[in-house]
Design a protein around this motif. Structure first.
Motif, PDB file in Angstrom:
ATOM      1  N   THR A 112       1.420  -1.111   0.584  1.00  0.00           N
ATOM      2  CA  THR A 112      -0.173   0.487   0.178  1.00  0.00           C
ATOM      3  C   THR A 112       0.703   0.946   0.027  1.00  0.00           C
ATOM      4  N   MET A 113       1.867   1.277   1.182  1.00  0.00           N
ATOM      5  CA  MET A 113       2.395   2.392   0.798  1.00  0.00           C
ATOM      6  C   MET A 113       3.515   2.041  -0.582  1.00  0.00           C
ATOM      7  N   ILE A 114       3.865   1.732  -1.247  1.00  0.00           N
ATOM      8  CA  ILE A 114       4.856   1.680  -2.636  1.00  0.00           C
ATOM      9  C   ILE A 114       3.686   2.252  -3.786  1.00  0.00           C
ATOM     10  N   LEU A 115       2.367   1.643  -2.924  1.00  0.00           N
ATOM     11  CA  LEU A 115       1.737   1.996  -4.287  1.00  0.00           C
ATOM     12  C   LEU A 115       1.144   3.633  -4.547  1.00  0.00           C
ATOM     13  N   LYS A 116       0.924   4.048  -3.229  1.00  0.00           N
ATOM     14  CA  LYS A 116       0.491   5.321  -3.334  1.00  0.00           C
ATOM     15  C   LYS A 116       2.102   6.217  -3.724  1.00  0.00           C
ATOM     16  N   MET A 117       2.982   5.992  -4.196  1.00  0.00           N
ATOM     17  CA  MET A 117       4.613   6.183  -4.281  1.00  0.00           C
ATOM     18  C   MET A 117       4.539   6.457  -5.896  1.00  0.00           C
ATOM     19  N   ASP A 118       3.687   5.161  -6.162  1.00  0.00           N
ATOM     20  CA  ASP A 118       3.044   5.559  -7.814  1.00  0.00           C
ATOM     21  C   ASP A 118       4.349   5.179  -8.356  1.00  0.00           C
ATOM     22  N   ALA A 119       4.652   3.925  -8.433  1.00  0.00           N
ATOM     23  CA  ALA A 119       5.528   2.521  -8.792  1.00  0.00           C
ATOM     24  C   ALA A 119       4.795   2.139  -9.626  1.00  0.00           C
ATOM     25  N   ASP A 120       6.108   1.466 -10.604  1.00  0.00           N
ATOM     26  CA  ASP A 120       5.342   1.013 -11.613  1.00  0.00           C
ATOM     27  C   ASP A 120       5.060  -0.864 -11.709  1.00  0.00           C
ATOM     28  N   TYR A 121       6.481  -1.015 -11.178  1.00  0.00           N
ATOM     29  CA  TYR A 121       5.992  -2.509 -10.875  1.00  0.00           C
ATOM     30  C   TYR A 121       6.277  -3.114  -9.542  1.00  0.00           C
ATOM     31  N   ILE A 122       5.695  -4.249  -9.044  1.00  0.00           N
ATOM     32  CA  ILE A 122       6.181  -4.694  -7.040  1.00  0.00           C
ATOM     33  C   ILE A 122       6.568  -5.957  -7.948  1.00  0.00           C
ATOM     34  N   GLN A 123       7.716  -6.162  -7.057  1.00  0.00           N
ATOM     35  CA  GLN A 123       7.754  -7.887  -7.089  1.00  0.00           C
ATOM     36  C   GLN A 123       8.686  -8.493  -5.441  1.00  0.00           C
ATOM     37  N   GLY A 124       8.021  -9.622  -5.101  1.00  0.00           N
ATOM     38  CA  GLY A 124       7.923 -10.082  -3.262  1.00  0.00           C
ATOM     39  C   GLY A 124       7.471 -10.950  -2.467  1.00  0.00           C
ATOM     40  N   TYR A 125       7.516 -11.187  -1.700  1.00  0.00           N
ATOM     41  CA  TYR A 125       7.057 -12.633  -0.970  1.00  0.00           C
ATOM     42  C   TYR A 125       5.154 -12.558  -1.546  1.00  0.00           C
ATOM     43  N   TYR A 126       5.140 -11.138  -1.550  1.00  0.00           N
ATOM     44  CA  TYR A 126       3.504 -10.604  -0.762  1.00  0.00           C
ATOM     45  C   TYR A 126       2.526 -10.872  -1.768  1.00  0.00           C
ATOM     46  N   PHE A 127       3.062 -11.032  -2.895  1.00  0.00           N
ATOM     47  CA  PHE A 127       2.532 -11.738  -4.264  1.00  0.00           C
ATOM     48  C   PHE A 127       3.246 -12.949  -4.224  1.00  0.00           C
ATOM     49  N   SER A 128       4.750 -13.453  -4.563  1.00  0.00           N
ATOM     50  CA  SER A 128       5.070 -14.645  -4.971  1.00  0.00           C
ATOM     51  C   SER A 128       6.560 -14.894  -4.694  1.00  0.00           C
ATOM     52  N   LYS A 129       6.676 -16.496  -3.689  1.00  0.00           N
ATOM     53  CA  LYS A 129       8.162 -16.189  -4.260  1.00  0.00           C
ATOM     54  C   LYS A 129       8.625 -16.608  -5.562  1.00  0.00           C
ATOM     55  N   PRO A 130       9.770 -17.015  -5.459  1.00  0.00           N
ATOM     56  CA  PRO A 130       9.951 -18.294  -7.063  1.00  0.00           C
ATOM     57  C   PRO A 130      10.079 -19.368  -6.878  1.00  0.00           C
ATOM     58  N   LEU A 131       9.449 -19.368  -7.809  1.00  0.00           N
ATOM     59  CA  LEU A 131       8.532 -20.771  -8.223  1.00  0.00           C
ATOM     60  C   LEU A 131       9.123 -21.676  -9.492  1.00  0.00           C
ATOM     61  N   PRO A 132       9.203 -23.018  -9.203  1.00  0.00           N
ATOM     62  CA  PRO A 132       9.359 -23.766 -10.498  1.00  0.00           C
ATOM     63  C   PRO A 132       8.823 -24.071 -11.367  1.00  0.00           C
ATOM     64  N   VAL A 133       9.533 -24.010 -12.514  1.00  0.00           N
ATOM     65  CA  VAL A 133       8.651 -23.706 -13.488  1.00  0.00           C
ATOM     66  C   VAL A 133       6.866 -23.791 -13.938  1.00  0.00           C
ATOM     67  N   PHE A 134       6.757 -25.102 -12.855  1.00  0.00           N
ATOM     68  CA  PHE A 134       5.342 -25.844 -13.357  1.00  0.00           C
ATOM     69  C   PHE A 134       4.604 -25.126 -12.166  1.00  0.00           C
ATOM     70  N   GLU A 135       4.820 -24.469 -11.271  1.00  0.00           N
ATOM     71  CA  GLU A 135       3.773 -23.718 -10.351  1.00  0.00           C
ATOM     72  C   GLU A 135       3.776 -22.822 -10.778  1.00  0.00           C
ATOM     73  N   PHE A 136       4.916 -21.739 -11.555  1.00  0.00           N
ATOM     74  CA  PHE A 136       4.946 -20.370 -11.951  1.00  0.00           C
ATOM     75  C   PHE A 136       3.928 -20.053 -12.997  1.00  0.00           C
ATOM     76  N   GLN A 137       3.679 -21.176 -13.819  1.00  0.00           N
ATOM     77  CA  GLN A 137       2.561 -21.510 -15.030  1.00  0.00           C
ATOM     78  C   GLN A 137       1.224 -21.427 -14.285  1.00  0.00           C
ATOM     79  N   LYS A 138       1.061 -22.403 -13.287  1.00  0.00           N
ATOM     80  CA  LYS A 138      -0.148 -21.579 -12.944  1.00  0.00           C
ATOM     81  C   LYS A 138      -0.735 -20.485 -12.639  1.00  0.00           C
ATOM     82  N   LEU A 139       0.262 -19.166 -12.610  1.00  0.00           N
ATOM     83  CA  LEU A 139      -0.224 -18.078 -12.440  1.00  0.00           C
ATOM     84  C   LEU A 139      -0.217 -17.766 -14.000  1.00  0.00           C
ATOM     85  N   LEU A 140       0.078 -18.015 -14.591  1.00  0.00           N
ATOM     86  CA  LEU A 140      -0.007 -17.221 -16.053  1.00  0.00           C
ATOM     87  C   LEU A 140      -0.964 -17.470 -16.565  1.00  0.00           C
ATOM     88  N   ARG A 141      -1.945 -18.784 -16.380  1.00  0.00           N
ATOM     89  CA  ARG A 141      -3.005 -19.276 -16.670  1.00  0.00           C
ATOM     90  C   ARG A 141      -3.963 -18.713 -16.187  1.00  0.00           C
TER      91      ARG A 141
END
Length: 587
Positions: A558-587
């Motif tokens: 919420t804090m970073i969103l107010k600062m108008d950042a374009d993109y965000i990365q971190g464990y709040y959304f997802s940790k690094p995933l093996p490809v078969f798990e990451f593909q579920k997010l793409l689906r």
């Protein structure tokens, strides 16, 4: 290379007699005459020495290299060449005699004398060369013989070879030379029972210093310090090397005790306190020092590694600290030498795996990109994190091979996603400075893109700001080549390295990635909030997109969103995933 030049020269001579026998065909004459001028210009600037001699040793043609090599006058044409001597089977023979003996039957082939020596008439000094010559004719009737001579001066090659063992900035011997010298020294250990010490020195807080005084002034400090160490080395009879960045290595042989080593270091540290002046003010410099000593604390095969370990511990202890490696420090979960050997097999056995961490659009939380992160499934130790094996690979140069592996795996995966109709997203790959230093990085990337038929727009490279500025000109040039074909460049870990905003305009990056270390306390620390907000505004003012990494919870998001950042990365959304798990997010 030399054969090609010789072939072109023969074509040139053929054109000469064509003109001679077709003077009535003006159009052809004009055309060929222009071509001859082009050929002459090419030959004139060729790096190899090119001569055409008549059968009376008159100079019919000499390029620029030949003019300089033989010290010819401005109007040299048709003057007789002062014939040099050539060493053949440990005997000296004049070049004209050598040519005569090898062309008695006027064979239509080139004569080659590799790795021989040549001696000019007025200089009694051997010059290492590769010599090539062949006889031909200046006319179609075979009445005007001449000899084409090519000389490849090996001195330039040897100079280039020597440069490979010198640091580009300070001209001190580099780590490659240090390793070579150490191996030679180890081979003589049985003759002497004295100790050997390796001393690694790192000028403290140099990145911050560089951001304050600038790139040029900080380079002057390194050059001046290198000169000081060189002078001290002569006095105390040790060898000095400039390894990487602001690290210097001292090799002390024939010492009696640790006290001998410490006395030299204390002299250097005392000098550093008032070492460099800027505008009549002394810069207070300190150096962290790591020491390994044979046979007290280290074996010869890991003496350098142990010095690096001691230096790392000294740096953690504070500025100006000295740490002597003790064998007990080497007791940890992993044996680095074994890991180094295992890494070779791991690449062949596909033990490495690429994980993907999503990068989401800040406002919509939609997955729009991913960062490729490498993991090692070790058969004995299980999952080994990159902070363990990547430093080993960087130290040994294997990081280049690993980078090529990651690139190929990412492109293969991009093709699979395309074939199975997954959402097409940009994948970023971390880039090592060693990959750029190969000189063939861009060429390799473009070849792989073409081979896998992947759009450059689906690929992004991340480079830390510190790495980007170490070899600024070379790095910027290669990154610009990538950017021109449509590959995005992200400046990673921004705010933790050189932190000089002036460098941003020199690096052709279009994405700014703010390091997670600046985000940890952003919710409760107003100063961190102002810093991060200023960085986001800076990136936008330079026309760059901004990624904020390390977002761990909703409050941070919420804090970073107010600062108008374009993109965000971190464990709040997802940790690094093996490809078969990451593909579920793409689906």
């Amino acid at each position: 290379m030399d054969i090609l030049i010789l072939s072109i020269l023969i074509i040139f001579l053929m054109l000469v007699y064509i003109i001679t026998h077709r003077r009535n065909k003006k159009a052809l004459h004009s055309f060929i005459d222009e071509k001859i001028k082009v050929f002459q210009n090419v030959f004139y600037v060729a790096e190899d020495i090119i001569l055409i001699l008549s059968d009376r040793n008159e100079i019919l043609f000499a390029n620029k290299s030949a003019i300089e090599f033989f010290s010819l006058q401005k109007y040299f044409k048709y003057t007789t060449l002062e014939i040099p001597q050539v060493k053949v089977k440990n005997e000296w023979i004049s070049l004209d005699k050598l040519i005569y003996e090898h062309n008695k039957t006027f064979e239509k082939r080139m004569h080659v004398f590799s790795n021989t020596s040549l001696q000019l008439a007025e200089v009694k000094k051997e010059i290492s060369v590769n010599l090539y010559f062949n006889n031909t004719y200046m006319d179609i009737d075979h009445k005007i013989p001449c000899t084409i001579i090519l000389i490849n001066d090996q001195r330039k090659e040897k100079e280039k070879e020597l440069l490979g063992f010198r640091h580009k900035l300070t001209k001190l011997p580099n780590q490659a030379q240090a390793i070579s010298d150490m191996n030679a020294l180890y081979a003589k250990l049985h003759l002497d029972k004295k100790r050997i010490a390796l001393v690694l020195m790192n000028i403290d807080n140099f990145s911050t210093l560089r951001s304050i005084i600038g790139y040029e002034q900080s380079n002057i400090i390194l050059i001046t310090f290198a000169d000081y160490l060189s002078g001290l080395a002569k006095e105390f009879k040790f060898s000095v090397y400039h390894t990487v960045h602001n690290n210097f290595l001292l090799l002390l042989s024939n010492i009696d005790s640790q006290k001998d080593v410490l006395s030299v270091i204390k002299i250097i540290q005392h000098e550093l306190i008032s070492f460099y002046k800027m505008e009549k003010s002394n810069l207070h410099l300190t150096a962290s020092v790591g020491i390994s000593i044979y046979p007290d604390s280290s074996k010869t095969y890991n003496l350098l590694d142990d010095a690096y370990k001691a230096l790392a511990k000294a740096e953690k202890s504070g500025h100006g600290c000295i740490e002597i490696y003790e064998p007990s420090q080497g007791k940890h979960e992993y044996d680095e030498l074994k890991l180094y050997n295992d890494i070779h097999q791991a690449l062949a056995k596909n033990e490495f795996e690429v994980y993907y961490q999503p990068i989401v659009e800040a406002k919509t939380q939609e997955v729009v990109a991913a960062e490729a992160l490498i993991r090692w499934h070790h058969p004995e130790h299980g999952m080994i994190t990159p902070n363990i094996f990547v430093p080993i690979m960087e130290k040994t140069g294997l990081i280049v091979e690993l980078g090529q592996y990651v690139l190929e795996e990412v492109l293969k995966q991009q093709k699979r996603w395309e074939l199975f109709k997954f959402k097409q997203i940009e994948v970023s790959i971390n880039l090592s400075l060693l990959e750029l230093e190969t000189g063939k990085f861009v060429e390799h990337v473009l070849a792989q893109l073409d081979h896998h038929q992947i759009s450059p727009k689906l690929l992004k490279f991340e480079i830390t700001e510190g790495s980007a500025m170490i070899s600024e000109a070379q790095t910027s040039k290669q990154l610009l080549e990538l950017k021109r074909v449509g590959i995005d460049i992200s400046l990673d870990d921004f705010g933790t390295g050189y932190t000089s905003f002036a460098y941003l305009k020199k690096i052709p990056a279009n994405i700014l990635k703010i390091d997670r270390s600046l985000i940890i306390h952003v919710v409760n620390n107003e100063e961190d909030q102002r810093i991060v907000n200023a960085m986001i505004e800076l990136g936008h003012s330079l026309g760059m997109k901004v990624v904020v990494e390390g977002i761990e919870d909703k409050e941070m998001y919420t804090m970073i969103l107010k600062m108008d950042a374009d993109y965000i990365q971190g464990y709040y959304f997802s940790k690094p995933l093996p490809v078969f798990e990451f593909q579920k997010l793409l689906r």
